[in-house]
Design an enzyme around this catalytic site. Structure first.
Site, PDB file in Angstrom:
ATOM      1  N   GLU A  40      22.609   7.363  37.082  1.00 23.85           N
ATOM      2  CA  GLU A  40      22.715   6.913  35.697  1.00 23.85           C
ATOM      3  C   GLU A  40      21.313   6.510  35.218  1.00 23.85           C
ATOM      4  OE1 GLU A  40      25.530   3.804  33.156  1.00 23.85           O
ATOM      5  OE2 GLU A  40      25.000   3.305  35.231  1.00 23.85           O
ATOM      6  N   LYS A 112      29.904   8.653  28.752  1.00 28.39           N
ATOM      7  CA  LYS A 112      30.590   7.609  29.509  1.00 28.39           C
ATOM      8  C   LYS A 112      31.705   6.971  28.683  1.00 28.39           C
ATOM      9  CE  LYS A 112      29.354   3.339  32.050  1.00 28.39           C
ATOM     10  NZ  LYS A 112      28.220   2.430  32.339  1.00 28.39           N
ATOM     11  N   CYS A 153      29.195   5.523  36.620  1.00 27.57           N
ATOM     12  CA  CYS A 153      29.118   4.126  37.026  1.00 27.57           C
ATOM     13  C   CYS A 153      30.414   3.350  36.816  1.00 27.57           C
ATOM     14  CB  CYS A 153      27.926   3.454  36.335  1.00 27.57           C
ATOM     15  SG  CYS A 153      27.349   1.945  37.160  1.00 27.57           S
TER      16      CYS A 153
END
Length: 275
Positions: A40, A112, A153
């Protein structure tokens, strides 16, 4: 198929981050990897909106992404940039993954979905949604004999996303991350192994590691988990490096055959309190 997780210690200068990425990608390709994923915030690791605004570039014609495409073509490898900030019209940013093919062309992107908004005891409130806009679409992409599922993540704490990816055909799921040290020590391995076990998929997690120019510290420990939940490769530290492992689609078939959780899953009504 050989796959690679690239561990980095990204800072605030995209040029320096690209210079650090180049030899790591070259090493992954030299070791036979057909696919490599980076962490990330690979190209810039900001701490606040001001740092983002100083360097974030529009997605179309993004100069640093163009350089990554050139690297993918030069090394003849799929390159998955774990994420970079992309400015949006409302003043916020998308935290976006980008997959390049061996020809250097973009194959897929993913924004995301899950953003970390929390009040943490002893610390200031953390509002990722103040800076970033959440995505609303799960993404898969063909990757040779595999189908790649995308996540980033904090997504790893939401098994429903991984179940949806697996049911859509994903058998390799990427988790580029920048995990904090305390949460990494407590949850990193167990969450990633759980997502592999639940879906009967390979999971590859490329991490940021060490102390960064923005003052943050990240956990490192990039790893690759097989569909039975075994960690088959790990960088047991927080320094930059390259992790390579062989994966086999037949292992996915075997794991899902032994525990057919995806096939056995059923819909149900929400719980109701009974008197």
């Amino acid at each position: 198929m050989k796959i690679a997780a690239i561990q980095m210690r990204s800072g605030l200068d995209p040029e320096a981050n690209l210079a650090a990425l180049e030899p790591l990608l070259a090493e992954a390709a030299d070791r036979g990897a057909a696919y490599a994923v980076t962490p990330e915030v690979t190209l810039i690791f900001p701490e606040n909106r001001e740092q983002l605004k100083a360097v974030a570039a529009p997605f179309e014609g993004h100069p640093h992404l163009a350089r990554v495409g050139e690297m993918a073509h030069r090394h003849n490898i799929f390159v998955h940039i774990g994420s970079l900030p992309v400015p949006l019209e409302d003043g916020r940013f998308a935290n976006r993954s980008v997959l390049f093919g061996p020809d250097g062309a973009q194959v897929a992107t993913y924004d995301k979905i899950h953003l970390f908004d929390a009040d943490i005891a002893g610390l200031n409130a953390y509002r990722e949604s103040a800076t970033y806009k959440a995505g609303d679409r799960a993404v898969i992409a063909p990757l040779g004999d595999f189908t790649l599922g995308f996540s980033i993540c904090y997504d790893m704490r939401f098994p429903r996303l991984y179940n949806a990816l697996a049911n859509a055909g994903a058998n390799l799921i990427a988790v580029p991350a920048a995990f904090t040290v305390p949460t990494g020590q407590a949850h990193w391995h167990v969450l990633l192994r759980a997502r592999a076990i639940e879906t009967g998929s390979y999971v590859i997690a490329a991490a940021q590691g060490g102390s960064h120019a923005n003052g943050r510290a990240t956990y490192g420990h990039s790893l690759i988990v097989d569909p039975w939940g075994r960690v088959i490769a790990e960088l047991d530290h927080d320094a930059p490096g390259v992790l390579v492992a062989d994966i086999d689609p037949s292992a996915v078939v075997e794991a899902r055959g032994r525990v057919p959780a995806l096939a056995n899953a059923r819909d149900f009504s929400p719980p109701a309190l009974q008197n």
